[in-house]
Design an enzyme around this catalytic site. Structure first.
Site, PDB file in Angstrom:
ATOM      1  N   ILE A  11      24.356  78.668  42.865  1.00  0.00           N
ATOM      2  CA  ILE A  11      23.642  77.603  43.567  1.00  0.00           C
ATOM      3  C   ILE A  11      23.303  78.030  44.988  1.00  0.00           C
ATOM      4  O   ILE A  11      22.241  77.678  45.516  1.00  0.00           O
ATOM      5  CB  ILE A  11      24.452  76.289  43.552  1.00  0.00           C
ATOM      6  CG1 ILE A  11      23.595  75.120  44.029  1.00  0.00           C
ATOM      7  CG2 ILE A  11      25.709  76.406  44.396  1.00  0.00           C
ATOM      8  CD1 ILE A  11      22.434  74.802  43.127  1.00  0.00           C
ATOM      9  N   LYS A  87      27.351  68.839  46.295  1.00  0.00           N
ATOM     10  CA  LYS A  87      27.818  67.764  45.417  1.00  0.00           C
ATOM     11  C   LYS A  87      28.673  68.346  44.283  1.00  0.00           C
ATOM     12  O   LYS A  87      28.442  69.480  43.849  1.00  0.00           O
ATOM     13  CB  LYS A  87      26.631  66.967  44.856  1.00  0.00           C
ATOM     14  CG  LYS A  87      25.676  67.780  43.970  1.00  0.00           C
ATOM     15  CD  LYS A  87      26.133  67.800  42.521  1.00  0.00           C
ATOM     16  CE  LYS A  87      25.319  68.733  41.690  1.00  0.00           C
ATOM     17  NZ  LYS A  87      25.828  68.887  40.312  1.00  0.00           N
ATOM     18  N   ASP A 165      29.001  67.025  36.119  1.00  0.00           N
ATOM     19  CA  ASP A 165      28.425  67.843  37.186  1.00  0.00           C
ATOM     20  C   ASP A 165      26.919  67.602  37.266  1.00  0.00           C
ATOM     21  O   ASP A 165      26.397  67.320  38.348  1.00  0.00           O
ATOM     22  CB  ASP A 165      28.739  69.323  36.959  1.00  0.00           C
ATOM     23  CG  ASP A 165      28.191  70.202  38.061  1.00  0.00           C
ATOM     24  OD1 ASP A 165      28.890  70.395  39.078  1.00  0.00           O
ATOM     25  OD2 ASP A 165      27.052  70.693  37.922  1.00  0.00           O
TER      26      ASP A 165
END
Length: 307
Positions: A11, A87, A165
């Site tokens: 990510i 997040k 997720d």
């Protein structure tokens, strides 16, 4: 402003690094990771080493998995640094509340970022729903875990959230666009026999006027499905492609956009504003719904997952 990026995984490489590079607000000045680096950027394996070596870097962005994130965030805050959290902002609600209290004590910015809220058509969807009476609301969030989380075993362990997720991305949009609050009333969690976290989930919520149902699934192959549909007494809204597209009564609103384009640049623009103003943004509404699902959900064992 100079910023340090902690956790150089998929990510970070796909979203954070290019977003920082393109931003007029930020300069990537250091990284902290056991394995990854960014060419031309000072690299460390321990956060403490980076903090000691670079007192001029006032902001830290954390991209590590949820379970180890609390200790790193607390260390950075105690060192007087502003912190952005990928997040979900933590592994538990309690540790998130602790981080917020710590940030207020040390007078630094803390930002719980929800990238899906920054999808192109989310603000327009929120505005359209603001004065409508909702009758039915459905969320279908289905994607391929092998495509989006290759080799990431932590997602199947306690604190990894499993299908929540991606599911929490949907919940972050839902809690942004709905004018009335919802709360979970029932859930079924499909848990692979060899995992601790679910691969699928079916959720039902209470709402003042509407039936609200959601389906999350991590076994989707082919086209990925990220859709939200809201039926009202004045028409039907559809958010498609994770919030990149909006339809009202079947009519396309605005221009088509890449489902992921612009989300992370907008997060970093938000972070710059928060730091400039000395503010904290720790909205935990999406995470509360996930916690409720794990508390209330009926667990159903399903076939083992093997990557």
């Amino acid at each position: 402003m100079q910023i340090a990026l902690v956790g150089i995984g998929k990510i970070a490489v796909d979203q954070h690094v290019p977003s920082i590079a393109a931003s007029p607000d930020w300069e990537l000045a250091a990284t902290v990771s056991r394995h990854g680096t960014v060419e031309g950027v000072a690299a460390y394996t321990q956060l403490s080493e980076m903090l000691d070596a670079h007192p001029e870097i006032r902001v830290v962005s954390l991209c590590v998995p949820p379970v180890p994130r609390f200790a790193l965030a607390a260390e950075a805050i105690r060192a007087g640094r502003h912190v952005m959290l990928e997040k979900p902002p933590g592994a538990t609600l309690s540790e998130c509340h602790t981080l917020e209290a710590l940030a207020r004590q040390h007078r630094v910015t803390l930002y719980a970022s929800w990238h899906s809220r920054e999808a192109a058509m989310v603000p327009a969807a929120k505005a359209w729903l603001a004065d409508k009476k909702l009758t039915r609301f459905t969320v279908t969030w289905k994607e391929d875990v092998r495509r989006w989380h290759p080799g990431q075993a932590w997602i199947w362990q306690p604190g990894g959230l499993g299908v929540f997720d991606p599911g929490i991305n949907a919940l972050s949009i839902v809690t942004e666009i709905l004018p009335d609050p919802i709360h979970l009333t029932a859930a079924t969690l499909e848990v692979p026999e060899n995992c601790q976290a679910p691969i699928g989930a079916q959720l039902a919520f209470a709402h003042p006027t509407a039936q609200v149902d959601m389906v999350f699934d991590w076994r989707q192959t082919g086209d990925q499905t990220w859709e939200i549909e809201a039926e009202t007494t004045q028409g039907t809204l559809k958010l498609l492609d994770g919030g990149a597209r909006l339809q009202i009564d079947g009519s396309e609103q605005g221009e088509d956009a890449d489902a992921l384009k612009g989300e992370y640049p907008r997060l970093y623009a938000n972070l710059a504003r928060l730091v400039a103003r000395g503010e904290i943004d720790m909205d935990l509404a999406p995470m509360r719904h996930v916690a409720d699902a794990f508390t209330l959900g009926h667990r159903s064992l399903t076939e083992p997952f093997h990557e």
